[in-house]
Design a protein around this motif. Structure first.
Motif, PDB file in Angstrom:
ATOM      1  N   GLY A 112       8.802  24.842  20.264  1.00 27.50           N
ATOM      2  CA  GLY A 112       9.046  25.707  19.266  1.00 27.50           C
ATOM      3  C   GLY A 112       7.941  26.387  18.957  1.00 27.50           C
ATOM      4  O   GLY A 112       6.694  27.303  20.095  1.00 27.50           O
ATOM      5  N   TYR A 113       7.180  26.557  18.106  1.00 22.65           N
ATOM      6  CA  TYR A 113       6.278  27.236  17.517  1.00 22.65           C
ATOM      7  C   TYR A 113       5.352  26.393  16.614  1.00 22.65           C
ATOM      8  O   TYR A 113       5.640  25.541  15.802  1.00 22.65           O
ATOM      9  CB  TYR A 113       6.700  28.910  16.582  1.00 22.65           C
ATOM     10  CG  TYR A 113       5.244  29.774  16.276  1.00 22.65           C
ATOM     11  CD1 TYR A 113       5.062  30.273  16.711  1.00 22.65           C
ATOM     12  CD2 TYR A 113       4.607  29.454  14.727  1.00 22.65           C
ATOM     13  CE1 TYR A 113       3.954  31.451  16.416  1.00 22.65           C
ATOM     14  CE2 TYR A 113       3.745  30.225  14.525  1.00 22.65           C
ATOM     15  CZ  TYR A 113       3.100  31.381  15.604  1.00 22.65           C
ATOM     16  OH  TYR A 113       2.561  31.309  14.860  1.00 22.65           O
ATOM     17  N   GLY A 114       4.066  26.952  17.153  1.00 21.31           N
ATOM     18  CA  GLY A 114       3.019  25.738  16.372  1.00 21.31           C
ATOM     19  C   GLY A 114       1.750  26.765  15.829  1.00 21.31           C
ATOM     20  O   GLY A 114       1.349  28.063  16.916  1.00 21.31           O
ATOM     21  N   VAL A 149       4.391   7.568  23.533  1.00 17.33           N
ATOM     22  CA  VAL A 149       3.203   8.603  24.067  1.00 17.33           C
ATOM     23  C   VAL A 149       3.515   8.907  24.367  1.00 17.33           C
ATOM     24  O   VAL A 149       4.841   8.787  24.564  1.00 17.33           O
ATOM     25  CB  VAL A 149       2.092   7.016  24.986  1.00 17.33           C
ATOM     26  CG1 VAL A 149       3.691   7.047  25.566  1.00 17.33           C
ATOM     27  CG2 VAL A 149       0.662   8.014  25.639  1.00 17.33           C
ATOM     28  N   GLY A 150       2.673  10.192  23.960  1.00 18.33           N
ATOM     29  CA  GLY A 150       3.603  11.281  24.459  1.00 18.33           C
ATOM     30  C   GLY A 150       1.909  12.291  24.736  1.00 18.33           C
ATOM     31  O   GLY A 150       1.079  11.826  24.630  1.00 18.33           O
ATOM     32  N   TYR A 151       2.428  13.632  24.874  1.00 20.64           N
ATOM     33  CA  TYR A 151       1.587  14.895  24.912  1.00 20.64           C
ATOM     34  C   TYR A 151       2.280  15.757  24.438  1.00 20.64           C
ATOM     35  O   TYR A 151       3.409  16.908  24.284  1.00 20.64           O
ATOM     36  CB  TYR A 151       1.547  15.280  26.263  1.00 20.64           C
ATOM     37  CG  TYR A 151       1.026  16.844  26.451  1.00 20.64           C
ATOM     38  CD1 TYR A 151      -0.586  16.778  27.139  1.00 20.64           C
ATOM     39  CD2 TYR A 151       1.162  17.422  26.986  1.00 20.64           C
ATOM     40  CE1 TYR A 151      -1.002  17.889  27.085  1.00 20.64           C
ATOM     41  CE2 TYR A 151       0.814  18.878  27.010  1.00 20.64           C
ATOM     42  CZ  TYR A 151      -0.437  18.628  27.073  1.00 20.64           C
ATOM     43  OH  TYR A 151      -1.525  19.760  27.615  1.00 20.64           O
ATOM     44  N   ALA A 152       0.866  17.192  23.696  1.00 20.97           N
ATOM     45  CA  ALA A 152       1.406  18.315  22.738  1.00 20.97           C
ATOM     46  C   ALA A 152       0.418  18.902  22.706  1.00 20.97           C
ATOM     47  O   ALA A 152      -0.205  18.714  23.399  1.00 20.97           O
ATOM     48  CB  ALA A 152       1.731  17.584  21.058  1.00 20.97           C
ATOM     49  N   SER A 153       0.919  20.606  22.429  1.00 16.67           N
ATOM     50  CA  SER A 153      -0.388  21.315  23.625  1.00 16.67           C
ATOM     51  C   SER A 153       0.448  22.793  22.262  1.00 16.67           C
ATOM     52  O   SER A 153       1.957  22.925  21.578  1.00 16.67           O
ATOM     53  CB  SER A 153      -0.044  21.520  24.516  1.00 16.67           C
ATOM     54  OG  SER A 153       0.517  22.686  24.775  1.00 16.67           O
ATOM     55  N   ILE A 154      -0.531  23.631  22.199  1.00 16.36           N
ATOM     56  CA  ILE A 154       0.055  25.339  21.043  1.00 16.36           C
ATOM     57  C   ILE A 154      -0.787  25.728  21.361  1.00 16.36           C
ATOM     58  O   ILE A 154      -2.190  25.976  21.861  1.00 16.36           O
ATOM     59  CB  ILE A 154      -0.486  24.930  19.940  1.00 16.36           C
ATOM     60  CG1 ILE A 154       0.374  23.634  18.889  1.00 16.36           C
ATOM     61  CG2 ILE A 154      -0.049  26.176  18.995  1.00 16.36           C
ATOM     62  CD1 ILE A 154      -0.634  23.666  17.837  1.00 16.36           C
ATOM     63  N   ALA A 155       0.386  26.672  22.661  1.00 14.58           N
ATOM     64  CA  ALA A 155      -1.098  27.434  23.419  1.00 14.58           C
ATOM     65  C   ALA A 155      -1.395  29.023  22.104  1.00 14.58           C
ATOM     66  O   ALA A 155      -0.572  30.049  21.951  1.00 14.58           O
ATOM     67  CB  ALA A 155       0.753  28.582  24.120  1.00 14.58           C
TER      68      ALA A 155
END
Length: 174
Positions: A112-114, A149-155
């Motif tokens: 989505g949007y971050g 456990v995971g991974y997150a990012s915002i471009a």
């Protein structure tokens, strides 16, 4: 009685029991309590913490849980070496897939949007956001609790925030 006859009987009973369960759906509300380990900060961030809130429609088949959902994620990443703190927000849609009844391993993917909020020299901004991961829940009736456990990012340039998520989760299905 031979062992293979006993095993075959158990398999037949388990199949009948699972087949007799009906598929059903319900509204799921979930919450996550997360820690963060930045992966691309080059010494500018030191870790952090946050939370997530999820709303979805769980489709529950025997031994399978499919949940299309929307979520909001908040993460506060602490600045290091004189760099400012960074706060991130994400609004995403995605899917959670679990397999099992009592112990339910699951995987999730949201996009989505971050956006991030910070002070100079790291400015705010927003862009494409994603999170993905795996976990294990203990499910007792409509309630489930577990960890993930995971991974997150915002471009968002410069210095796109990216982090590993370590968290606890809980949900209820109505």
């Amino acid at each position: 009685m031979r062992a293979h006859t006993v095993v075959a009987g158990i398999l037949v009973l388990a199949t009948v029991a699972l087949a007799s369960q009906q598929a059903h759906a319900g509204t799921e509300i979930g919450a996550d309590l997360d820690g963060a380990l930045p992966v691309n900060s080059q010494g500018t961030l030191d870790g952090g913490g946050g939370f997530g809130i999820r709303l979805g429609q769980q489709i529950h088949l025997p031994a399978l849980r499919l949940t299309p959902e929307v979520d909001y994620g908040y993460m506060h990443l602490f600045g290091a070496n004189g760099w400012p703190d960074v706060t991130t927000h994400r609004i995403e849609g995605g899917l959670r897939l679990g397999v099992g009844e009592l112990l339910v391993p699951f995987a999730f993917l949201h996009a989505g949007y971050g956006w991030r909020v910070s002070s100079a020299p790291v400015t705010g901004g927003g862009g494409f956001a994603i999170d993905t991961g795996v976990g294990l829940d203990l499910t007792l009736g409509p309630l489930s609790v577990g960890g993930h456990v995971g991974y997150a990012s915002i471009a968002v340039d410069p210095n796109d925030p990216k982090w590993v998520i370590l968290g606890l989760d809980g949900a209820i299905v109505f």
